[in-house]
Write a protein that holds these residues in place. Structure first.
Motif, mmCIF file in Angstrom:
data_model
loop_
_atom_site.group_PDB
_atom_site.id
_atom_site.type_symbol
_atom_site.label_atom_id
_atom_site.label_comp_id
_atom_site.label_asym_id
_atom_site.label_seq_id
_atom_site.Cartn_x
_atom_site.Cartn_y
_atom_site.Cartn_z
ATOM 1 N N MET A 49 -32.354 23.614 32.693
ATOM 2 C CA MET A 49 -31.171 24.429 32.432
ATOM 3 C C MET A 49 -31.060 25.597 33.398
ATOM 4 N N GLN A 50 -32.158 26.201 33.769
ATOM 5 C CA GLN A 50 -32.120 27.348 34.682
ATOM 6 C C GLN A 50 -31.536 26.940 36.034
ATOM 7 N N SER A 51 -31.953 25.785 36.540
ATOM 8 C CA SER A 51 -31.414 25.304 37.819
ATOM 9 C C SER A 51 -29.933 24.962 37.696
ATOM 10 N N LEU A 52 -29.545 24.362 36.567
ATOM 11 C CA LEU A 52 -28.139 24.030 36.354
ATOM 12 C C LEU A 52 -27.282 25.297 36.327
ATOM 13 N N ASN A 53 -27.769 26.333 35.639
ATOM 14 C CA ASN A 53 -27.019 27.582 35.574
ATOM 15 C C ASN A 53 -26.897 28.234 36.952
ATOM 16 N N SER A 54 -27.978 28.170 37.722
ATOM 17 C CA SER A 54 -27.948 28.721 39.075
ATOM 18 C C SER A 54 -26.931 27.983 39.933
ATOM 19 N N PHE A 55 -26.928 26.668 39.814
ATOM 20 C CA PHE A 55 -25.970 25.856 40.561
ATOM 21 C C PHE A 55 -24.536 26.200 40.160
ATOM 22 N N ALA A 56 -24.278 26.265 38.851
ATOM 23 C CA ALA A 56 -22.925 26.543 38.362
ATOM 24 C C ALA A 56 -22.447 27.917 38.831
ATOM 25 N N TYR A 57 -23.323 28.908 38.784
ATOM 26 C CA TYR A 57 -22.947 30.255 39.222
ATOM 27 C C TYR A 57 -22.572 30.265 40.700
ATOM 28 N N GLN A 58 -23.353 29.574 41.524
ATOM 29 C CA GLN A 58 -23.067 29.546 42.955
ATOM 30 C C GLN A 58 -21.771 28.791 43.269
ATOM 31 N N VAL A 59 -21.506 27.720 42.525
ATOM 32 C CA VAL A 59 -20.263 26.973 42.718
ATOM 33 C C VAL A 59 -19.056 27.829 42.346
ATOM 34 N N ILE A 60 -19.153 28.528 41.215
ATOM 35 C CA ILE A 60 -18.048 29.391 40.778
ATOM 36 C C ILE A 60 -17.834 30.536 41.772
ATOM 37 N N SER A 65 -4.442 33.426 50.491
ATOM 38 C CA SER A 65 -3.359 34.284 50.994
ATOM 39 C C SER A 65 -3.984 35.533 51.606
ATOM 40 N N GLN A 66 -3.173 36.314 52.288
ATOM 41 C CA GLN A 66 -3.699 37.509 52.952
ATOM 42 C C GLN A 66 -4.149 38.562 51.945
ATOM 43 N N ARG A 67 -3.492 38.580 50.805
ATOM 44 C CA ARG A 67 -3.875 39.539 49.765
ATOM 45 C C ARG A 67 -4.849 38.886 48.801
ATOM 46 N N LYS A 68 -5.753 39.677 48.248
ATOM 47 C CA LYS A 68 -6.721 39.183 47.288
ATOM 48 C C LYS A 68 -6.002 38.728 46.028
ATOM 49 N N SER A 69 -6.207 37.482 45.645
ATOM 50 C CA SER A 69 -5.464 36.890 44.517
ATOM 51 C C SER A 69 -6.064 37.244 43.165
ATOM 52 N N TYR A 70 -7.396 37.350 43.090
ATOM 53 C CA TYR A 70 -8.050 37.546 41.799
ATOM 54 C C TYR A 70 -9.158 38.585 41.890
ATOM 55 N N ASN A 71 -9.311 39.363 40.829
ATOM 56 C CA ASN A 71 -10.570 40.066 40.612
ATOM 57 C C ASN A 71 -11.400 39.198 39.672
ATOM 58 N N GLY A 86 -9.767 38.462 36.224
ATOM 59 C CA GLY A 86 -8.671 37.493 36.300
ATOM 60 C C GLY A 86 -9.171 36.090 36.599
ATOM 61 N N PHE A 87 -10.210 36.005 37.433
ATOM 62 C CA PHE A 87 -10.760 34.700 37.793
ATOM 63 C C PHE A 87 -11.425 34.045 36.584
ATOM 64 N N LYS A 88 -12.104 34.845 35.753
ATOM 65 C CA LYS A 88 -12.736 34.301 34.543
ATOM 66 C C LYS A 88 -11.682 33.747 33.584
ATOM 67 N N TYR A 127 -8.921 29.068 31.323
ATOM 68 C CA TYR A 127 -7.669 28.359 31.065
ATOM 69 C C TYR A 127 -7.787 26.887 31.470
ATOM 70 N N PHE A 128 -8.394 26.626 32.631
ATOM 71 C CA PHE A 128 -8.513 25.245 33.116
ATOM 72 C C PHE A 128 -9.758 24.543 32.580
ATOM 73 N N GLU A 129 -10.529 25.245 31.736
ATOM 74 C CA GLU A 129 -11.693 24.664 31.060
ATOM 75 C C GLU A 129 -12.657 24.015 32.040
ATOM 76 N N ILE A 130 -13.175 24.828 32.961
ATOM 77 C CA ILE A 130 -14.142 24.308 33.916
ATOM 78 C C ILE A 130 -15.389 23.833 33.172
ATOM 79 N N THR A 131 -15.899 22.675 33.570
ATOM 80 C CA THR A 131 -17.044 22.062 32.888
ATOM 81 C C THR A 131 -18.288 22.944 33.003
ATOM 82 N N LYS A 132 -18.908 23.214 31.883
ATOM 83 C CA LYS A 132 -20.106 24.054 31.869
ATOM 84 C C LYS A 132 -21.363 23.179 31.951
ATOM 85 N N PRO A 133 -22.421 23.734 32.522
ATOM 86 C CA PRO A 133 -23.672 22.955 32.607
ATOM 87 C C PRO A 133 -24.299 22.763 31.232
#
Length: 424
Positions: free
Chosen positions: A374-385, A396-402, A405-407, A412-418
């Motif tokens: 699980m620790q490796s999976l969480n590390s992988f998921a964090y780096q991917v996100i 875009s030239q302007r920053k879209s998310y903080n 907002g990104f969380k 909203y799109f229900e990203i698959t969790k490890p």
């Protein structure tokens, strides 16, 4: 030919280990080729003739009838194999051969016949490219054996350039142990000798190796190592060992465990000599002998196998247990792969982007989601996100998310969790 014919072959192979099969060539009928078509990947790249599976399927009856007729009249000729180069970890490239669709179909038919015979001969230590088994079964079996605490030494090994080094003549000799059918064997010879069309237009004629990318290649490779390694280990090595020994092999990647140090050392020395007899050699950078014992300092020794790192740790009751986590090399390679993927797909509409991302994440977690990882999976998921956050902010030239907002976006799109998917 019906499935009952394959069952009859399998039963005969199982009941008579010395039987040599005749008239296998006669089984390659229109009916059997139609049966084998279901196993062809319709999305596969076309070969040198530029005919892909969907085009071939457009006149499937006529094409299969023509192929069966060529086989029957012995006018079939294997086409050149189109070579492509696939990126590997560390900037290296791996060769991939792409046969024509007709060649793939005929290879699949031959592979199914070979499988019916050799699945009765293959030993339980072999897990690669076989039905009803695979890498996770190998991981489970190796873990269970090591957790028995019978073994104190491990030989981790890999064969250098294995698929390019198989000796054709020796492979044919091995096949002759079970097959007495010259026309059938001639088909296999055609694929072994088939010319390779390089990207620069040059044609190479291999003198060793199995046709990489060919459907028949995995079982031919398994047959070769069945005789070279598996049978030798179980019948020859075991007879000269004082303690318990164990072999776990997936294709050309294998691990051997030994109870006694002298047995491990003797095998390590003999292994190089044994492989050399068959034109093979170990990859020195991936082959080593090590002490791997629950009696010694826990966590100090480790080895990698099939993308996992194995090491000794303790469970909740403070008893020694083999721990597994994603190997650092594979973790880095997976992150690099996702980085390239985001580079190519970050501009997609978010609905499509997240749907594709979730499919990739599910595939990753389906393999690496084993107990204790699980620790490796969480590390992988964090780096991917984190990679995705950076890529979306570059759209875009302007920053879209903080981050807040990104969380909300990934919620909203229900990203698959490890999560752990295999209790092995």
């Amino acid at each position: 030919m019906k499935q009952t014919s394959l069952l009859g072959i399998a039963n005969k192979a199982a009941t008579d280990k010395t039987y040599r099969f005749r008239n296998l060539f006669g089984l390659l009928t229109v009916e059997f080729l139609f049966l084998c078509w279901d196993g062809i990947n319709l999305k596969a790249s076309p070969g040198v003739d530029r005919i892909d599976a969907k085009v071939y399927e457009g006149n499937l009856i006529g094409n299969i009838q023509q192929l069966a007729q060529q086989v029957k009249e012995k006018t079939y000729r294997a086409k050149l194999v189109l070579r492509k180069w696939i990126p590997k970890t560390g900037g290296k490239l791996r060769p991939l051969g792409i046969p024509s669709i007709a060649d793939k179909l005929l290879q699949r038919a031959v592979a199914k016949i070979l499988e019916a015979i050799y699945e009765q001969d293959f030993l339980p230590c072999s897990y690669g490219y076989r039905p009803r088994t695979g890498a996770l079964k190998a991981i489970e079996a190796l873990s269970n054996e090591l957790n028995s605490r019978k073994y104190h030494w491990v030989v981790e090994a890999d064969i250098k350039g294995y698929f390019n080094a198989i000796n054709h003549d020796l492979l044919i000799e091995m096949l002759n142990n079970r097959i007495d059918d010259k026309p059938f064997m001639n088909l296999i010879r055609k694929w072994l000798k088939a010319g390779i069309l390089e990207t620069d237009g040059k044609v190479l004629h291999p003198v060793t190796g199995s046709p990489q990318g060919g459907i028949v290649s995995p079982i031919l490779s398994n047959i070769y190592l069945h005789y070279v390694l598996d049978v030798w280990f179980e019948e020859g090595v075991r007879a000269h060992c004082k303690g318990d020994i164990y072999l776990c092999r997936y294709a050309d990647d294998f691990v051997c465990a030994f109870q006694m140090k002298e047995d491990a050392q003797r095998f390590y020395k003999a292994l190089k000599q044994r492989l050399a007899r068959f034109g093979l050699e170990v990859a020195e950078d991936k082959t080593q002998i090590m002490e791997f014992s629950h009696c010694k300092a826990l966590g100090k020794t480790k080895f990698d196998f099939l993308g996992f790192e194995f090491r000794w740790g303790v469970n909740r009751w403070r008893r020694p247990v083999v721990k597994r986590r994603t190997s650092r090399e594979k973790l880095r390679a997976s992150i690099a792969s996702f980085k390239d993927w985001f580079q190519k797909n970050a501009e997609l509409p978010k609905e499509i982007l997240f749907a594709k991302l979730n499919r990739k994440l599910i595939g990753y977690y389906n393999f690496y989601g084993v107990n204790g990882n699980m620790q490796s999976l969480n590390s992988f998921a964090y780096q991917v996100i984190s990679l995705m956050y950076k890529k979306l902010n570059k759209r875009s030239q302007r920053k879209s998310y903080n981050w807040a907002g990104f969380k909300e976006l990934i919620k909203y799109f229900e990203i698959t969790k490890p999560r752990i998917r295999h209790a092995i």
